[in-house]
Write a protein that holds these residues in place. Structure first.
Motif, PDB file in Angstrom:
ATOM      1  N   PRO A  34       0.835  -1.204   0.000  1.00 22.76           N
ATOM      2  CA  PRO A  34       0.000   0.000   0.000  1.00 22.76           C
ATOM      3  C   PRO A  34       0.868   1.251   0.000  1.00 22.76           C
ATOM      4  CG  PRO A  34      -0.054  -1.047   2.163  1.00 22.76           C
ATOM      5  CD  PRO A  34       0.827  -1.883   1.299  1.00 22.76           C
ATOM      6  N   TYR A  81       0.810   5.599  -0.045  1.00 23.15           N
ATOM      7  CA  TYR A  81       0.132   6.883  -0.011  1.00 23.15           C
ATOM      8  C   TYR A  81       1.191   7.982   0.060  1.00 23.15           C
ATOM      9  CZ  TYR A  81      -2.780  10.687   1.691  1.00 23.15           C
ATOM     10  OH  TYR A  81      -3.398  11.897   1.850  1.00 23.15           O
ATOM     11  N   GLU A 136       4.198   8.362  -1.604  1.00 19.74           N
ATOM     12  CA  GLU A 136       5.477   7.698  -1.347  1.00 19.74           C
ATOM     13  C   GLU A 136       6.387   7.778  -2.559  1.00 19.74           C
ATOM     14  OE1 GLU A 136       6.223   6.528   1.543  1.00 19.74           O
ATOM     15  OE2 GLU A 136       4.436   5.745   2.550  1.00 19.74           O
ATOM     16  N   ASP A 178      -3.016   4.579  -3.017  1.00 16.98           N
ATOM     17  CA  ASP A 178      -4.177   4.918  -2.193  1.00 16.98           C
ATOM     18  C   ASP A 178      -4.480   6.413  -2.311  1.00 16.98           C
ATOM     19  OD1 ASP A 178      -6.148   4.978  -0.326  1.00 16.98           O
ATOM     20  OD2 ASP A 178      -4.851   4.669   1.404  1.00 16.98           O
ATOM     21  N   ASN A 198      -8.219   8.655  -1.559  1.00 22.19           N
ATOM     22  CA  ASN A 198      -7.581   7.985  -0.436  1.00 22.19           C
ATOM     23  C   ASN A 198      -8.619   7.208   0.384  1.00 22.19           C
ATOM     24  OD1 ASN A 198      -6.713   8.555   2.781  1.00 22.19           O
ATOM     25  ND2 ASN A 198      -5.140   7.684   1.467  1.00 22.19           N
ATOM     26  N   VAL A 250       5.966   0.441   2.128  1.00 19.32           N
ATOM     27  CA  VAL A 250       6.898   0.821   1.073  1.00 19.32           C
ATOM     28  C   VAL A 250       8.074   1.614   1.640  1.00 19.32           C
ATOM     29  CG1 VAL A 250       5.768   2.997   0.489  1.00 19.32           C
ATOM     30  CG2 VAL A 250       6.950   1.696  -1.285  1.00 19.32           C
ATOM     31  N   ASP A 251       7.970   2.056   2.899  1.00 18.11           N
ATOM     32  CA  ASP A 251       8.989   2.966   3.439  1.00 18.11           C
ATOM     33  C   ASP A 251      10.216   2.225   3.985  1.00 18.11           C
ATOM     34  OD1 ASP A 251       7.886   1.818   5.653  1.00 18.11           O
ATOM     35  OD2 ASP A 251       6.983   3.647   6.436  1.00 18.11           O
ATOM     36  N   GLN A 283      10.401   0.282   6.387  1.00 16.75           N
ATOM     37  CA  GLN A 283      10.365   0.016   7.822  1.00 16.75           C
ATOM     38  C   GLN A 283      10.114  -1.474   8.061  1.00 16.75           C
ATOM     39  OE1 GLN A 283       7.528   3.111   9.258  1.00 16.75           O
ATOM     40  NE2 GLN A 283       9.202   3.624  10.651  1.00 16.75           N
ATOM     41  N   ARG A 322      12.124   5.264   8.610  1.00 19.53           N
ATOM     42  CA  ARG A 322      11.676   5.427   7.233  1.00 19.53           C
ATOM     43  C   ARG A 322      12.832   5.809   6.318  1.00 19.53           C
ATOM     44  NH1 ARG A 322       7.373   7.102   4.582  1.00 19.53           N
ATOM     45  NH2 ARG A 322       5.396   6.347   5.393  1.00 19.53           N
ATOM     46  N   THR A 330       5.671   9.830   8.288  1.00 15.55           N
ATOM     47  CA  THR A 330       4.548   8.978   8.673  1.00 15.55           C
ATOM     48  C   THR A 330       3.225   9.681   8.403  1.00 15.55           C
ATOM     49  OG1 THR A 330       3.490   7.830  10.484  1.00 15.55           O
ATOM     50  CG2 THR A 330       4.707   9.808  11.052  1.00 15.55           C
ATOM     51  N   HIS A 331       2.171   8.895   8.134  1.00 19.80           N
ATOM     52  CA  HIS A 331       0.863   9.467   7.854  1.00 19.80           C
ATOM     53  C   HIS A 331      -0.036   9.426   9.067  1.00 19.80           C
ATOM     54  CE1 HIS A 331       2.437   7.948   3.958  1.00 19.80           C
ATOM     55  NE2 HIS A 331       2.118   9.165   3.611  1.00 19.80           N
ATOM     56  N   TRP A 332       0.547   9.054  10.206  1.00 18.27           N
ATOM     57  CA  TRP A 332      -0.289   8.874  11.390  1.00 18.27           C
ATOM     58  C   TRP A 332       0.003   9.953  12.421  1.00 18.27           C
ATOM     59  CZ3 TRP A 332      -3.905   5.000  11.572  1.00 18.27           C
ATOM     60  CH2 TRP A 332      -3.812   4.041  10.567  1.00 18.27           C
TER      61      TRP A 332
HETATM   62  N1  UDP Z   1      -0.601   4.141   3.715  1.00 17.12           N
HETATM   63  C1  UDP Z   1      -1.670   3.988   2.834  1.00 17.12           C
HETATM   64  N2  UDP Z   1      -2.785   4.783   2.987  1.00 17.12           N
HETATM   65  C2  UDP Z   1      -2.885   5.718   3.990  1.00 17.12           C
HETATM   66  C3  UDP Z   1      -1.798   5.826   4.908  1.00 17.12           C
HETATM   67  C4  UDP Z   1      -0.686   5.028   4.738  1.00 17.12           C
HETATM   68  O1  UDP Z   1      -1.626   3.167   1.919  1.00 17.12           O
HETATM   69  O2  UDP Z   1      -3.905   6.404   4.072  1.00 17.12           O
HETATM   70  C5  UDP Z   1       0.598   3.277   3.549  1.00 17.12           C
HETATM   71  C6  UDP Z   1       1.914   4.036   3.490  1.00 17.12           C
HETATM   72  O3  UDP Z   1       2.216   4.454   2.179  1.00 17.12           O
HETATM   73  C7  UDP Z   1       2.901   3.004   3.991  1.00 17.12           C
HETATM   74  C8  UDP Z   1       2.079   2.207   4.997  1.00 17.12           C
HETATM   75  O4  UDP Z   1       0.717   2.455   4.680  1.00 17.12           O
HETATM   76  O5  UDP Z   1       3.352   2.128   2.976  1.00 17.12           O
HETATM   77  C9  UDP Z   1       2.381   2.605   6.427  1.00 17.12           C
HETATM   78  O6  UDP Z   1       2.206   3.994   6.599  1.00 17.12           O
HETATM   79  P1  UDP Z   1       3.187   4.855   7.498  1.00 17.12           P
HETATM   80  O7  UDP Z   1       4.614   4.522   7.190  1.00 17.12           O
HETATM   81  O8  UDP Z   1       2.783   6.293   7.354  1.00 17.12           O
HETATM   82  O9  UDP Z   1       2.823   4.355   8.959  1.00 17.12           O
HETATM   83  P2  UDP Z   1       3.854   4.080  10.166  1.00 17.12           P
HETATM   84  O10 UDP Z   1       4.938   3.170   9.629  1.00 17.12           O
HETATM   85  O11 UDP Z   1       4.371   5.405  10.560  1.00 17.12           O
HETATM   86  O12 UDP Z   1       3.011   3.414  11.202  1.00 17.12           O
END
Ligand code: UDP
Ligand code: MG
Length: 313
Positions: free
Chosen positions: A9, A11, A13, A47, A76, A100-101, A103, A206, A211-213
């Motif tokens: 997934p 978003y 990126e 997304d 989204n 994809v990041d 992590q 990352r 992050t998207h959160w």
């Molecule tokens: N992602 C997505 N849709 C969203 C938010 C995030 O597809 O609305 C994807 C994002 O591209 C990534 C994964 O979900 O590949 C995890 O997101 P993120 O790294 O922001 O979260 P974290 O690792 O900080 O928990």
């Protein structure tokens, strides 16, 4: 020859996408050189990104049209929807789910593939062995979340578990077959069961992007998780009711006895007001909890699609 599908997934990126593809290719090609031959395919899910993520996917598809596929949403829909869309597209015997990041370290993929091949496990999942580099408030709150959800709900969620995992076809099918609209993947993964083993890895930063959160989103995400897998919040109303009832009886007894023994009149509407306010507050709280559940029932009964695909290659 077993085929491995990698569901990703994405978003916003654009920077991570090429790095991810390059890294995974390196590792899998190296692995394939020594081991029995595997095939692998990518399913990137765009997304509703507002940056050039889709262009990156189109570019990757153009360079490797056999193996790189993507679907692009009309807007989204959130990571859970993106995961589902990817799982639905994936054709492989084994399906991996990855951020994809980077992590989710791709270095683990060979071990995961070997584990599925050589043991009778159906799922190789991963969890972080530490939370280095994460703000302390965030780790504290997420630990509290795991305690609460594991205490009050039937499904058990392993603390620190990532979504990163490799699954057999039958597990993927089970996940796709769950028709719910409100999807909380950590809960779904645990709910479907199957034999799962966990690999541990240290927390990774990352490679690019951010992050998207936000804290607020993480909070509402955990609330959703709790409501999806537990009816305990609904029971709080009856507990509070029972508790206030007993307290009221005891209070009344005490007032009657005191009046009989000492004859002094019961004074004070302030205490009365306080009690009424407290009970009113409790009632509103319980009503709110019930309302939350009703809201979710409402969303489920609409049977809206979890996502809409605009483009697919
Ligand atoms: N992602 C997505 N849709 C969203 C938010 C995030 O597809 O609305 C994807 C994002 O591209 C990534 C994964 O979900 O590949 C995890 O997101 P993120 O790294 O922001 O979260 P974290 O690792 O900080 O928990
Ligand atoms: Mg991430």
């Amino acid at each position: 020859m077993p085929v491995i599908s990698i569901v990703v997934p994405c978003y916003n990126e654009q920077e991570s996408l090429p790095l991810f593809y390059q890294r995974v290719e390196e590792i899998l090609q190296e692995f394939n050189r020594h081991q029995a031959t595997y095939q692998w395919e990518y399913w990137f899910v765009n997304d509703g990104s507002t940056d050039d993520s889709l262009k990156q996917m189109q570019y990757l598809h153009a360079t490797d049209p056999e193996n790189v596929h993507y679907v692009s949403f009309s807007r989204n829909f959130g990571k859970e929807a993106a995961l589902l869309a990817g799982l639905k597209q994936a054709q492989g015997d084994y399906v991996a789910v990855m951020d994809v990041d980077l992590q989710d370290p791709p270095e683990l993929l060979p071990t995961m593939i070997k584990t599925l091949n050589e043991t009778d496990n159906d799922v190789v999942a991963t969890k972080r062995s530490d939370r280095a580099g994460e703000p302390w408030l965030r780790s504290m709150l997420s630990q509290a979340f795991y305690h609460v959800i594991n205490f009050i709900s039937q499904v058990k969620i392993v603390p620190g578990a990532r979504d990163y995992r490799l699954m057999r076809r039958n597990v993927v099918q089970a996940i796709i077959d769950m028709p719910e609209y409100n999807r909380f993947s950590k809960g779904i993964f645990s709910w479907v069961g199957f034999k799962t083993t966990y690999l541990r890895f240290p927390n990774q930063d990352r490679v690019a992007g951010h992050t998207h959160w936000s804290m607020r989103q993480l909070f509402s995400y955990s609330m959703e998780g709790i409501m999806d897998y537990s009816e305990v919040p609904l029971a709080i109303a009856s507990w509070l009711g029972g508790f206030s009832f007993v307290a009221a009886i005891l209070g009344m007894l005490w007032i009657v006895i005191r009046a009989l023994l000492f004859g002094n009149p019961t004074a004070g509407w302030p205490s009365l007001v306080a009690i009424i306010l407290m009970l009113g507050g409790l009632q509103l709280l319980c009503l709110g909890i019930v309302g939350k559940y009703i809201g979710r029932i409402y969303l489920e009964t609409k049977h809206r699609p979890q996502f809409l695909i605009k483009e697919k290659r």
